[in-house]
Design a protein around this motif. Structure first.
Motif, PDB file in Angstrom:
ATOM      1  N   GLN A   1       0.827  -1.201   0.000  1.00 18.96           N
ATOM      2  CA  GLN A   1       0.000   0.000   0.000  1.00 18.96           C
ATOM      3  C   GLN A   1       0.867   1.259   0.000  1.00 18.96           C
ATOM      4  OE1 GLN A   1      -2.474   0.000   3.533  1.00 18.96           O
ATOM      5  NE2 GLN A   1      -2.116   2.185   3.796  1.00 18.96           N
ATOM      6  N   GLY A   2       1.854   1.294   0.884  1.00 19.45           N
ATOM      7  CA  GLY A   2       2.703   2.482   0.991  1.00 19.45           C
ATOM      8  C   GLY A   2       3.489   2.751  -0.276  1.00 19.45           C
ATOM      9  N   GLU A   3       4.022   1.698  -0.853  1.00 21.87           N
ATOM     10  CA  GLU A   3       4.814   1.868  -2.071  1.00 21.87           C
ATOM     11  C   GLU A   3       3.928   2.309  -3.228  1.00 21.87           C
ATOM     12  OE1 GLU A   3       7.545  -1.517  -2.781  1.00 21.87           O
ATOM     13  OE2 GLU A   3       7.578  -1.735  -0.606  1.00 21.87           O
ATOM     14  N   ARG A   4       2.680   1.830  -3.226  1.00 23.49           N
ATOM     15  CA  ARG A   4       1.769   2.203  -4.310  1.00 23.49           C
ATOM     16  C   ARG A   4       1.350   3.662  -4.201  1.00 23.49           C
ATOM     17  NH1 ARG A   4      -1.948  -2.175  -4.944  1.00 23.49           N
ATOM     18  NH2 ARG A   4      -0.241  -3.077  -6.111  1.00 23.49           N
ATOM     19  N   VAL A   5       1.073   4.105  -2.988  1.00 25.44           N
ATOM     20  CA  VAL A   5       0.729   5.516  -2.811  1.00 25.44           C
ATOM     21  C   VAL A   5       1.903   6.375  -3.266  1.00 25.44           C
ATOM     22  CG1 VAL A   5       0.366   7.332  -1.089  1.00 25.44           C
ATOM     23  CG2 VAL A   5      -0.946   5.205  -0.969  1.00 25.44           C
ATOM     24  N   ARG A   6       3.101   5.977  -2.893  1.00 28.11           N
ATOM     25  CA  ARG A   6       4.286   6.773  -3.202  1.00 28.11           C
ATOM     26  C   ARG A   6       4.540   6.803  -4.707  1.00 28.11           C
ATOM     27  NH1 ARG A   6       9.771   5.581  -3.806  1.00 28.11           N
ATOM     28  NH2 ARG A   6      10.965   7.473  -3.575  1.00 28.11           N
ATOM     29  N   ALA A   7       4.537   5.636  -5.342  1.00 32.13           N
ATOM     30  CA  ALA A   7       4.901   5.570  -6.767  1.00 32.13           C
ATOM     31  C   ALA A   7       3.685   5.752  -7.676  1.00 32.13           C
ATOM     32  CB  ALA A   7       5.581   4.240  -7.059  1.00 32.13           C
ATOM     33  N   GLY A   8       2.492   5.627  -7.134  1.00 28.27           N
ATOM     34  CA  GLY A   8       1.292   5.684  -7.953  1.00 28.27           C
ATOM     35  C   GLY A   8       0.942   4.298  -8.484  1.00 28.27           C
ATOM     36  N   LEU A   9      -0.351   4.102  -8.764  1.00 26.61           N
ATOM     37  CA  LEU A   9      -0.785   2.851  -9.377  1.00 26.61           C
ATOM     38  C   LEU A   9      -0.256   2.815 -10.809  1.00 26.61           C
ATOM     39  CD1 LEU A   9      -2.912   0.473  -8.693  1.00 26.61           C
ATOM     40  CD2 LEU A   9      -4.379   1.696 -10.288  1.00 26.61           C
ATOM     41  N   GLN A  10       0.431   1.740 -11.159  1.00 27.95           N
ATOM     42  CA  GLN A  10       1.023   1.652 -12.493  1.00 27.95           C
ATOM     43  C   GLN A  10       0.048   0.966 -13.447  1.00 27.95           C
ATOM     44  OE1 GLN A  10       4.422   2.770 -13.109  1.00 27.95           O
ATOM     45  NE2 GLN A  10       4.001   3.713 -11.122  1.00 27.95           N
ATOM     46  N   VAL A  11      -0.432   1.734 -14.405  1.00 28.41           N
ATOM     47  CA  VAL A  11      -1.389   1.196 -15.375  1.00 28.41           C
ATOM     48  C   VAL A  11      -0.744   1.224 -16.760  1.00 28.41           C
ATOM     49  CG1 VAL A  11      -3.655   1.494 -16.434  1.00 28.41           C
ATOM     50  CG2 VAL A  11      -3.316   2.069 -14.016  1.00 28.41           C
TER      51      VAL A  11
END
Ligand SMILES: Nc1nc2c(ncn2[C@@H]2O[C@H](COP(=O)(O)OP(=O)(O)O)[C@@H](O)[C@H]2O)c(=O)[nH]1
Ligand SMILES: [Mg+2]
Length: 447
Positions: free
Chosen positions: A207-217
């Motif tokens: 969760q933390g890494e996704r918030v930081r880097a953004g959801l990769q689509v």
């Protein structure tokens, strides 16, 4: 230690330019350039003077004597008119004063870390706060920059030290008669509880890494499927070239979007085509590779798309949503429903970037996906792979220590020490010299 200076406020011209100075020459700079050392931590309006006594500019001067400053050193801040000429004159004057050098990127923060004013997680949080583009990134970075991880990991480390002390105290008593084992037993129980706490904290790392880097689509699909058009529609601006010629998008194009406060990175790729020329084939290889590493693939297909979807093995375990494009080209009666063609797609959408139909549904679903993956405001979560890897090692050391099969209490206590050391690596108290360049390179000059 050299005295450093930098324009901390970013590009000129601007209303105000902030020039920051840190190091032992600060006092001398004040005496020579404004003729006095002003009251600490208060803004005073002063004439800032050139070598011949003439005024360079009139501005606010702030004096932060060390060690209670950001870097722990003496610091000065000039807030002046943000023109090129004023900033250039001030730089020239600072070079003339002598003993000052321009700061490297992140050097102020690095000095703050080296002086023990902040720990490594706070420095990383500051870097993230400066890079934050969305509300969720800002909140997470601010929590970390404010010391949430430092306090958490510091607390765990102290607890481990206490547990070890209790466990080791038992060694000395072991030879004596009638000493109940309960103190050490209770300490080991606490080690077990601590392990559980760390494991559940670690579970939030994704969760933390996704918030930081953004959801990769990643957008995948055959040439002319409408990928670049969709990217443009999502970005509400022209970022990718839209043409009718197949295979124009040869490189990967990345767009950072803010979807209701959450960061989403959308990557446009070259179309997948077997008979593609060599340059395009390279683009395709990169597209699939990028898709494998992404959180989500949008598999686009136009109504006349003859092509097959990629095989499951090619895209790995990444979630796939199927998107039927160019809805406006379909006869009315067929337009309502999009049937699923790609076996493992978890969602199917139909849209048109020409009429805008269906676009809202996709954006809504994306927003839902990213916010549900992002956790709640105020969560204290690991935000980097670095944290995740070191926390895994803490858990591994604790597992070894807690393994009752091992009889030698001294060895088990050693494992506890190593677990604590790994925590110390996260906060930067232990062995991080070679990491510092990597971390502080992320900063801009003047921070
Ligand atoms: N009618 C219609 N044409 C579209 C739509 N989306 C894209 N196109 C057209 O399809 C062609 C290929 O689109 P593009 O986005 O470049 O596809 P890509 O190769 O997958 O990036 C272009 O001529 C677009 O104008 C749509 O929703 N409706
Ligand atoms: Mg394209």
């Amino acid at each position: 230690m050299e005295t450093i200076y930098a324009l901390s406020s970013g590009g000129v011209p601007a209303g105000i330019a902030v020039i920051r100075i840190s190091g032992p020459r600060c006092r001398f700079v004040l005496e020579t350039m404004i003729g006095a050392v002003p009251e600490p931590r208060r803004a005073s309006l002063r004439s800032i003077r050139d070598g011949d006594g003439s005024e360079i500019d009139r501005g606010l001067v702030l004096w932060f004597p060390g060690p209670a400053s950001f870097t722990g050193e003496d610091m000065v801040e000039f807030q002046v008119h943000g023109s090129r000429a004023v900033v250039r004159a001030l730089r020239r004057r600072l070079d003339e004063v002598g003993g000052l050098v321009p700061a490297e990127p992140g050097e102020f923060t690095r000095r703050a870390f080296l002086a023990g004013r902040i720990d490594l997680t706070e420095a990383e949080g500051l870097a993230d706060l400066l890079a934050a583009e969305t509300e969720s990134q800002r909140r997470q970075a601010a929590t970390q920059a404010g010391g949430a991880l430092r306090r958490l990991y510091g607390g765990w480390r102290e607890r481990l030290i206490r547990i070890r002390a209790l466990v080791e105290a038992e060694f000395d008593f072991a030879e004596e008669e009638d000493v109940p084992g309960s103190v050490a037993e209770e300490a080991w129980r606490d080690a077990g509880r601590l392990r559980e706490e760390i494991v559940s904290h670690l579970a939030a790392a994704v969760q933390g890494e996704r918030v930081r880097a953004g959801l990769q689509v990643v957008l995948l699909g055959h040439p002319n499927a409408g990928k670049s058009s969709l990217l443009n529609a999502l970005a509400e601006r022209d970022v990718a070239i839209v043409t009718e010629e197949a295979g124009t998008t040869r490189d990967l194009i990345e767009v950072h979007l803010d979807l209701g406060g959450w960061a989403v990175t959308v990557v446009d790729t070259a179309g997948l085509r077997i008979d593609a020329g060599r340059v395009e084939a390279e683009g395709i290889r990169r597209a699939i590779e990028r898709g494998r590493a992404a959180d989500l693939i949008l598999w686009l297909r136009a109504p006349d798309d003859p092509g097959e979807a990629p095989a499951k093995m090619e895209i790995g375990g990444t979630e796939v949503w199927e998107v039927a494009t160019k809805l406006d080209l379909l006869p009315e009666r067929k337009a309502g429903r999009a049937e699923k063609r790609f076996e493992s797609a978890t969602e199917v959408f139909a849209l048109s970037t020409v009429t805008g139909a269906g676009l809202g549904d996709l954006i809504g679903a994306l927003r839902e996906r990213v916010s549900s993956a992002g956790g709640a405001a105020g969560d204290i979560v690991p935000s980097r792979e670095r944290h995740r890897n070191l926390l895994s090692r803490v858990v591994a050391e604790l597992d070894r220590a807690l393994d009752n099969g091992r009889v030698e209490a001294e060895l088990r206590s050693e494992d506890l020490r190593r677990a604590g050391d790994e925590l110390g690596r996260i906060t930067g108290e232990i062995g991080v010299e070679d990491l510092l360049d990597v971390i502080f390179r992320e900063f801009c000059i003047g921070k």
